[in-house]
Design an enzyme around this catalytic site. Structure first.
Site, PDB file in Angstrom:
ATOM      1  N   HIS A   1      -2.817   5.265  -1.374  1.00 46.51           N
ATOM      2  CA  HIS A   1      -2.839   5.854  -0.045  1.00 46.51           C
ATOM      3  C   HIS A   1      -2.864   4.758   1.024  1.00 46.51           C
ATOM      4  O   HIS A   1      -3.223   3.616   0.758  1.00 46.51           O
ATOM      5  CB  HIS A   1      -4.107   6.727   0.061  1.00 46.51           C
TER       6      HIS A   1
ATOM      7  N   LYS B   1       5.684  12.623   5.576  1.00 49.37           N
ATOM      8  CA  LYS B   1       4.478  13.319   6.030  1.00 49.37           C
ATOM      9  C   LYS B   1       4.912  14.663   6.603  1.00 49.37           C
ATOM     10  O   LYS B   1       5.663  14.724   7.577  1.00 49.37           O
ATOM     11  CB  LYS B   1       3.741  12.501   7.090  1.00 49.37           C
TER      12      LYS B   1
END
Length: 434
Positions: free
Chosen positions: A329, A196
């Site tokens: 996701h 991330k």
């Protein structure tokens, strides 16, 4: 329909949206049939979620659990009224300024997704069948997941008596992320890694990917996701630097127009890294424009957001038809969601990438299914045995989760507010940030 809000400890993880709060909020949705069986699902949490589920209650209670299409239309109608072309470009759906999944036009999809999951769990229990069989049968017995790596501050999540051990420590440098990845690999056996990004300057984040490649070798699939925090020029520079090191590049820039423009520029420069998205593409209404602009080569589906497990099956077939890949996701979640994600992935042949999961970031103390945490072994989760989702709620643990929810002050997710409270009092999200 029974709704139980829970709060679970969440570490101080960073993204371009800000900082995770000490607690993540979830809603446990249970449906009881007239013959006394129960089906359950896990969904997003907080006051707004509870209010939305209550708003849908009139079309859920008394419905036929097998009548999922009618139920889906009913939920949609409650929130949006008669069907219109609103999902086909009439609304700006980029989500650029929303925490993923918080676009108001996605509300009925998210509410229905949990209801459908609970219905499938209920039907599976009634017939002694696993949910994946209700979706057409499994194509794999185990589902691979990727280590989800975050830049993070010190702390394990929770506050006061709920404070959890900081299992992975602070990670605000390439070396810290490599150590985090090594610790997750030792515990869970991961062999794919997602970073991330959108948190530190892009050159440092690129260095982090290269450090992961050096640590785990050139065959370990690597992904980076800055959540649309980069400009076109920055994304192009990073892509050029990381060519050969990335499996895919996820949401480097904002919007389908930006993604399409970047893909074209990368192709001109001979950088054939696939672009993936769960920000520019969040439901079926986004797909025609994504295909037309060649903006996205891999879609990150999520049954929680796209309208349920059956929607992911349909998404897989569309991706296959248009030559697009499919990944999955994730958001902060417990074992009930992980079980559902595993069934969905097992029954979706087009889902060929290791799925995202936040599960290693959640504490065993907060798990709500009987038997404790679901096992991730060799980076994979085996499809749970047993009917329905194959997991059963632990009533005592669920009650503790609710008690925690009632005790803590958090009632919605607000990463920007947490960022201002704990890191920078002047912080606000800007796109692009670099």
């Amino acid at each position: 329909m029974k709704l139980t809000p829970v709060a679970i400890a969440d570490p101080p993880l960073r993204s371009s949206y800000g900082l995770h709060a000490p607690y993540a909020l979830r809603t446990i949705v249970e449906l009881r049939s007239e013959d006394g069986l129960w089906g359950a699902a896990e969904a997003h949490g907080g006051e707004k979620a509870l209010a939305d589920f209550e708003y849908a209650r009139p079309v859920v209670v008394g419905a036929d659990a097998y009548g999922l299409t009618r139920l889906a239309r009913g939920v949609e109608g409650v929130f949006l009224g008669p069907r219109t072309p609103r999902l086909n470009g009439a609304v700006d759906r980029s989500q650029t300024h929303f925490v993923p999944g918080e676009n108001p036009y996605d509300v009925p999809l998210r509410i229905y997704a949990a209801i459908e999951t609970a219905c499938l769990d209920l039907i599976g229990r009634a017939h002694g069948l696993p949910v994946c069989d209700l979706l057409g049968g499994r194509v794999r017995d185990t589902v691979p997941f990727a280590a989800y790596l975050f830049y993070k501050h010190a702390g394990g999540g929770g506050e006061g008596a709920d404070a959890r051990d900081d299992e992975y420590g602070e990670a605000l440098s390439p070396e810290g992320i490599v150590a985090q990845a090594e610790a997750m690999t030792a515990t869970y056996g991961f062999s794919s890694y997602k970073l991330k990004a959108g948190v530190l300057p892009p050159d440092i984040e690129a260095e982090t990917i290269l450090a992961l490649r050096a640590a785990f070798g050139p065959v370990a699939p690597l992904r980076i996701d800055p959540n649309a925090a980069w400009s076109h020029e920055t994304a192009l520079t990073v892509a050029e630097r990381l060519y050969g090191a990335l499996e895919y590049l996820e949401d480097p820039v904002a919007g389908l127009d930006g993604m399409g423009r970047l893909h074209g520029a990368m192709r001109e420069r001979g950088i054939p890294i696939p672009l993936a998205s769960n920000v520019a593409v969040t439901n079926f209404g986004d797909l025609p424009e994504a295909v037309r602009r060649e903006a996205v080569q891999i879609v990150l589906g999520d049954h929680h957001y796209w309208g349920g497990a059956r929607a992911i099956g349909a998404l897989g077939r569309l991706c296959e038809a248009f030559g697009m890949g499919l990944s999955m996701h994730s958001n902060s979640h417990l074992g009930l969601s992980l079980a559902a994600m595993t069934h969905v992935a097992a029954a979706t042949p087009q889902l060929t990438y290791a799925c995202d999961t936040h599960y290693p970031w959640q504490s065993a103390d907060d798990e709500i299914v009987e038997g404790g945490r679901i096992l991730i072994d060799g980076g994979c989760v085996r499809v749970p045995a047993g009917p329905g989702l194959g997991v059963t709620l632990d009533r005592d643990r669920l009650a503790r989760g609710r008690e925690r929810y009632e005790r803590v002050p958090y009632r919605k997710r607000d990463d920007a507010a947490e960022m201002r409270r704990h890191v920078d009092p002047t912080w606000s999200r800007s796109v692009p940030a670099w």
